[in-house]
Structure formats: structure tokens, C-alpha cells
Design a protein around this motif. Structure first.
Motif, short mmCIF file in Angstrom:
data_model
loop_
_atom_site.label_atom_id
_atom_site.label_comp_id
_atom_site.label_asym_id
_atom_site.label_seq_id
_atom_site.Cartn_x
_atom_site.Cartn_y
_atom_site.Cartn_z
N VAL A 213 0.84 -1.20 0.00
CA VAL A 213 0.00 0.00 0.00
C VAL A 213 0.88 1.25 0.00
N ALA A 214 1.94 1.25 0.81
CA ALA A 214 2.84 2.40 0.85
C ALA A 214 3.54 2.60 -0.49
N GLU A 229 -4.06 14.78 -18.53
CA GLU A 229 -4.65 13.48 -18.25
C GLU A 229 -3.73 12.69 -17.35
N VAL A 230 -4.28 12.08 -16.34
CA VAL A 230 -3.51 11.36 -15.33
C VAL A 230 -3.96 9.90 -15.33
N VAL A 231 -2.98 9.00 -15.42
CA VAL A 231 -3.25 7.56 -15.35
C VAL A 231 -2.68 7.06 -14.04
N LEU A 232 -3.54 6.67 -13.12
CA LEU A 232 -3.10 6.21 -11.81
C LEU A 232 -2.53 4.81 -11.90
N PRO A 233 -1.60 4.46 -11.03
CA PRO A 233 -1.00 3.12 -11.06
C PRO A 233 -2.01 2.07 -10.61
N PRO A 234 -1.66 0.78 -10.76
CA PRO A 234 -2.57 -0.28 -10.29
C PRO A 234 -2.88 -0.12 -8.82
N ARG A 235 -4.05 -0.61 -8.43
CA ARG A 235 -4.49 -0.50 -7.05
C ARG A 235 -3.65 -1.38 -6.13
N ALA A 236 -3.74 -1.06 -4.84
CA ALA A 236 -3.07 -1.89 -3.85
C ALA A 236 -3.73 -3.26 -3.79
N ASP A 238 -5.67 -6.49 -2.76
CA ASP A 238 -6.72 -6.71 -1.76
C ASP A 238 -6.27 -7.77 -0.77
N HIS A 239 -6.72 -7.58 0.47
CA HIS A 239 -6.40 -8.52 1.54
C HIS A 239 -7.65 -8.75 2.38
N ASP A 240 -7.48 -9.55 3.40
CA ASP A 240 -8.59 -9.89 4.26
C ASP A 240 -9.21 -8.60 4.82
N PRO A 241 -10.47 -8.30 4.49
CA PRO A 241 -11.05 -7.04 4.98
C PRO A 241 -11.26 -7.03 6.49
N ARG A 242 -11.12 -8.18 7.13
CA ARG A 242 -11.27 -8.21 8.58
C ARG A 242 -10.02 -7.73 9.31
N SER A 243 -8.90 -7.68 8.61
CA SER A 243 -7.65 -7.23 9.23
C SER A 243 -7.49 -5.73 9.05
N GLU A 244 -6.62 -5.13 9.91
CA GLU A 244 -6.38 -3.70 9.84
C GLU A 244 -5.76 -3.31 8.50
N VAL A 245 -4.78 -4.11 8.05
CA VAL A 245 -4.13 -3.81 6.77
C VAL A 245 -5.12 -3.94 5.62
N GLY A 246 -6.00 -4.94 5.70
CA GLY A 246 -7.00 -5.11 4.66
C GLY A 246 -7.95 -3.92 4.59
N ARG A 247 -8.35 -3.39 5.76
CA ARG A 247 -9.23 -2.23 5.76
C ARG A 247 -8.52 -0.99 5.21
N VAL A 248 -7.22 -0.83 5.57
CA VAL A 248 -6.46 0.29 5.03
C VAL A 248 -6.34 0.19 3.51
N ALA A 250 -8.35 -1.39 1.42
CA ALA A 250 -9.65 -1.16 0.80
C ALA A 250 -9.99 0.33 0.79
N ALA A 251 -9.76 1.03 1.91
CA ALA A 251 -10.03 2.46 1.96
C ALA A 251 -9.14 3.23 0.97
N PHE A 252 -7.88 2.82 0.87
CA PHE A 252 -6.96 3.49 -0.05
C PHE A 252 -7.40 3.28 -1.51
N ASN A 253 -7.84 2.08 -1.84
CA ASN A 253 -8.30 1.82 -3.21
C ASN A 253 -9.56 2.63 -3.52
N ARG A 254 -10.47 2.74 -2.53
CA ARG A 254 -11.66 3.57 -2.76
C ARG A 254 -11.26 5.03 -2.98
N MET A 255 -10.30 5.51 -2.20
CA MET A 255 -9.84 6.88 -2.38
C MET A 255 -9.24 7.07 -3.77
N LEU A 256 -8.46 6.10 -4.25
CA LEU A 256 -7.87 6.21 -5.58
C LEU A 256 -8.95 6.24 -6.66
#
Length: 493
Positions: A213-214, A229-236, A238-248, A250-256
Motif C-alpha cells: 500500500v505504501a 490526463e492522469v493515469v493512476l497506477p494499479p491499485r493496492a 486486496d487482503h482480508d477485509p477483517r484485518s487492519e491492513v485489509g481495511r487500510v 480497501a479504503a486506499f483503493n476507494r480513495m484512488l
């Protein structure tokens, strides 16, 4: 006066989350190991001391009673079986015995470790006082004698009103405790080292999703998001949404996704605005030219024309000319925004400076114009007409926004990889609130002009300077303060 006290520097703090987690794990394990080690040492010391007290209880007063009658021997057990006056061979080596009468030590001895006859010891006044302070309670007390090591001693009341003291050395207890301390330090040190290495590997493996993610965030931060025109890189990943890293993640991908949608809409809006500006400028050129032509034709009428009509026609002609220049500038900016390539041919900047300053001197005779040019010509690849327009706009800006009598100096220099063109004036300077947007379109500072300054334009001159410089791969900058203003254009050679 003496130098100020120097305080010790603080220990460096771990910067990364991985280092902090590993350090925290090692610190917690070190505290746990220290607690276990201290508890084990304290418990072992107490256990061995209680065992020593039990030995003192079993030994009793046999040895100090033999000192009372002066009938102690060093014979073997078989030589004096049943001798009630004290066979020292029945006592452990280094056993201490003492007899006190009326608070004074009357005799004291130690069972030797070898078959020598000398059992006596030398007691100092301090030793005698320490022996006299031992409570007669049948419990063990630790006493340090001057010529002996620490002893565990017990005191009993004798039949003759005296006090009988028996003691055993605490050296075996101390040796066992020290050995346990050494073993604990070695074992816990190895355990901490192994746990630190294993913990670092485990934390690193556990934080791999966060590292991805970093890395994605770093790539996004390096993108030019301001324009275009801006082309964003591939998304982070996905991981287990129940874990803290997975939630981070998912939130980062939604922000992108939200950022990408916003940038796409912004780019589409900019493209529509550019097309509108280009189309409008292109379509306005013909009617503006037609209005100007009709005004000039009316002014050429051979018959008498009323003064009011002539003045109106002159204003129509001037404003149509001004509008035509503005339309041309807008069309140029629209083409530069669209990324249309400019001509690429060698341009002699020295010759351009000479022509531009000559034109500026004719347009503003009340200003003082000067040049500082190198001996050798300075050549850059670019569009001759557009670079001449850059110089003309900078000189017109200095002429229009400075009072009469201002000195304007044009300097041309050559750097190893670029040509530096500077226009300096000693006028009142650019107002501080205007400086951040001085190269934006329709930026004007008429409300801050000093008395004696002539009228200004539409606010497109400096924006054309910035756009043309960027189209040539260069840049433009401003340094301004009261009495000194410098516009500097850098063009790659």
C-alpha cells in the motif's frame, strides 16, 4: 564562566512501524525475562538460605558448647565416639562457633577445612559488637566478620546464662545464586537475540501488505496531478477485509477510485474549455477583423464627417484592434494547452534581444533601456516568432507597469545547459498579493500602479510568456521587491 552542562543525548527512536513493533516485542520479552530471572534468583537465594537455617537447627550448640569447656579436638570420629566434649570432625568444615557471657565474647573458633590444630580466629571490636547484637531467637541472621566471609548465624541461650552462637558460611549460597545469574543472562541473551531476529522476520512478513500500500501511495505521490490526463497506477492488492491492513488497503483503493474519477472529470472539463476557447477565438477573428475594416473604411470617407462620428469610429478601430490582439493571444494559449508542437530551429537570442529592445525604446521613449549581452551569440532551438513574443511581452510589462524614467535592463547569459534571459527594472515592484498568480491568465494589478505608469493590457502577456517557456522545455520565475523586479526565463540549449 564555565561551559553549560552537557546533557546526554537521547537514544535514537525507531522510525518505521516495523522497527517499532520489533523493538516493542524485544523490550517486552526483555522485561519478561528480567522478571523471570529476578524471581528465580530471589527464590533460589531464599530457598538455599532456608536450607542453611535448617542445617544450623540440626547442628545446634554442640560446637560452641565444646568451646565453653575448651575440650574440642580434631580426631577422627572413631577416636572419640561418645565424647561429649565436642569432636569437631562431626561438624561441617568452616562451621563457626562462639560463646558470649554478659554480652562479651569469651571464645570463638571455626572448624578448619584441613587437619590443622589452629581453630582460633581473630575478632575485631566491630566483630564482637556484631556478635553481641545477634538476637537469641533461634532464627538465622546474616553477619559479616572482618577476617571471614558472610556467615548465617543462630544464637541460643545456654544453661549457664551464656549465649551460644553457631554459624555456617553463605559462600555456597552466593556461588549457586551467581551461577544461576550467569546462566540466566546467557540463556535470556540468546533467547532475546533469537526472538529479535524471528520477530523482525515475522513483523516484516506480516506488514508486507502495508508495504505494498505504501509503495502504491508513493507512486501516486510522484505523479503530476496538477494538469493534463492522469493515469493512476494499479491499485493496492486486496487482503482480508477483517484485518487492519485489509481495511487500510480497501479504503486506499476507494480513495484512488474517487481521485481518478475526479481527475477524469477535471480533464474532460479542461478539454472542453480549451476547445471552446480555441473555437471561440478562431470564430471571433473574422468578425473582429470585419469591424475593424469597416471602421477604417468609414474613416477614409472623402466627405465631411462630424467630429463625434469620427471620434466614435476611432474608438471602434482601437477597440477592435485590441480585441483582435486578445483573440490572437487566447487562440495561442489554447493551442499551447492542446500541446501543439512549435517550430524547432536554431534561434539567435542575441539578435532577438536587440530587435525587442529597439522596438521597446521606440514604444517607451520615457524609459531608460539598456542591454547586457555576451560577446558570442547565444543560440537555442525553438520558435523564433514565439520567443520574440516572450521578449516583447516582458518589455511591454515593464513599460506599462512602471512609472516614467524607470530603468529596464535586459541581460542574456549562457549556462552549461541553458540560456538565461532576464528583464530587470528598478520600479516599485510587483504587489505581494499579486505575485503568486502573476503568470496566470487575466491577472492584472492596475489598482496598485504607481503615479506615472501607463495603462495595462488584458492580463494575458505573462501567461503567454510562461506557456511559451514551458512549451520550449524551460521555465520562468519572478524575484520582486520595492526598487528591484526581475523576470527570468530559462531555455534549454
Amino acid at each position: 564562566m564555565g561551559s553549560p552542562p552537557r546533557f546526554p543525548r537521547r537514544l535514537p527512536r525507531p522510525r518505521t512501524l516495523r522497527a517499532r513493533l520489533t523493538a516493542g516485542l524485544v523490550v517486552l520479552l526483555a522485561i519478561s525475562c528480567a522478571a523471570v530471572g529476578v524471581a528465580a534468583v530471589v527464590e533460589l537465594n531464599g530457598f538455599l538460605t532456608r536450607r542453611l537455617d535448617q542445617q544450623l537447627q540440626q547442628t545446634g550448640t554442640a560446637f560452641p558448647q565444646s568451646l565453653e569447656h575448651g575440650t574440642y579436638t580434631l580426631s577422627k570420629p572413631s577416636d572419640h565416639d561418645g565424647d561429649e566434649h565436642g569432636d569437631t570432625r562431626r561438624q561441617a568444615a568452616e562451621t563457626f562457633g562462639a560463646r558470649l557471657l554478659a554480652g562479651r565474647v569469651t571464645s570463638a573458633a571455626v572448624v578448619p577445612a584441613s587437619d590443622r590444630q589452629d581453630l582460633g580466629i581473630t575478632l575485631t571490636t566491630r566483630d564482637r559488637a556484631a556478635l553481641a547484637r545477634i538476637p537469641v531467637d533461634g532464627t538465622g541472621h546474616t553477619v559479616c566478620l572482618s577476617h571471614l566471609r558472610d556467615y548465617r548465624m543462630m544464637a541460643w541461650r545456654g544453661r549457664d546464662g551464656d549465649v551460644l552462637i553457631t554459624g555456617l558460611p553463605t559462600e555456597p549460597v552466593r556461588a549457586a545464586v551467581q551461577r544461576l545469574e550467569l546462566v540466566a543472562v546467557v540463556v535470556f541473551g540468546l533467547a532475546l537475540t533469537a526472538a529479535g531476529v524471528a520477530g523482525a522476520l515475522w513483523v516484516r512478513w506480516s506488514l508486507r501488505p502495508l508495504s505494498r500500500v505504501a509503495a502504491t501511495a508513493t507512486r501516486v505521490s510522484e505523479l503530476p496531478l496538477a494538469t493534463g490526463e492522469v493515469v493512476l497506477p494499479p491499485r493496492a492488492p486486496d487482503h482480508d477485509p477483517r484485518s487492519e491492513v485489509g481495511r487500510v488497503a480497501a479504503a486506499f483503493n476507494r480513495m484512488l477510485r474517487h481521485v481518478e474519477d475526479a481527475l477524469t472529470k477535471r480533464h474532460a472539463s479542461e478539454e472542453r474549455l480549451r476547445r471552446f476557447a480555441a473555437d471561440a477565438s478562431h470564430e471571433l477573428r473574422t468578425p473582429v477583423a470585419s469591424v475593424r475594416g469597416h471602421a477604417e473604411l468609414a474613416l477614409l470617407h472623402p466627405g465631411p464627417v462630424p467630429p463625434e462620428i469620427a471620434r466614435a469610429l476611432e474608438r471602434i478601430k482601437a477597440e477592435s484592434s485590441r480585441m483582435g490582439e486578445m483573440v490572437d493571444d487566447l487562440l495561442l494559449l489554447a493551442r499551447l494547452d492542446a500541446g501543439r508542437p512549435l517550430e524547432r530551429q536554431p534561434v539567435d537570442l542575441t539578435h532577438l534581444v536587440l530587435d525587442a529592445v529597439t522596438d521597446a525604446r521606440a514604444a517607451g521613449p520615457d524609459h531608460r533601456w539598456s542591454m547586457d549581452l555576451p560577446e558570442d551569440p547565444v543560440t537555442v532551438p525553438g520558435d523564433t516568432h514565439r520567443l520574440h513574443q516572450v521578449l516583447a511581452n516582458l518589455l511591454a510589462n515593464a513599460r506599462l507597469h512602471t512609472p516614467v524614467g524607470t530603468k529596464v535592463t535586459v541581460t542574456l547569459e549562457r549556462d552549461p545547459d541553458a540560456a538565461v534571459l532576464s528583464v530587470h527594472d528598478d520600479g516599485p515592484g510587483v504587489p505581494e498579493d499579486v505575485r503568486p498568480g502573476v503568470f496566470e491568465r487575466f491577472t492584472r494589478a492596475e489598482h496598485r500602479r504607481r503615479p506615472g505608469a501607463s495603462g495595462g493590457g488584458a492580463g494575458l502577456g505573462l501567461s503567454i510568456v510562461a506557456a511559451v517557456a514551458e512549451a520550449h522545455g524551460g521555465s520562468v520565475g519572478l524575484e520582486s521587491r520595492p526598487g528591484s523586479t526581475t523576470f527570468r526565463v530559462i531555455l534549454p540549449t
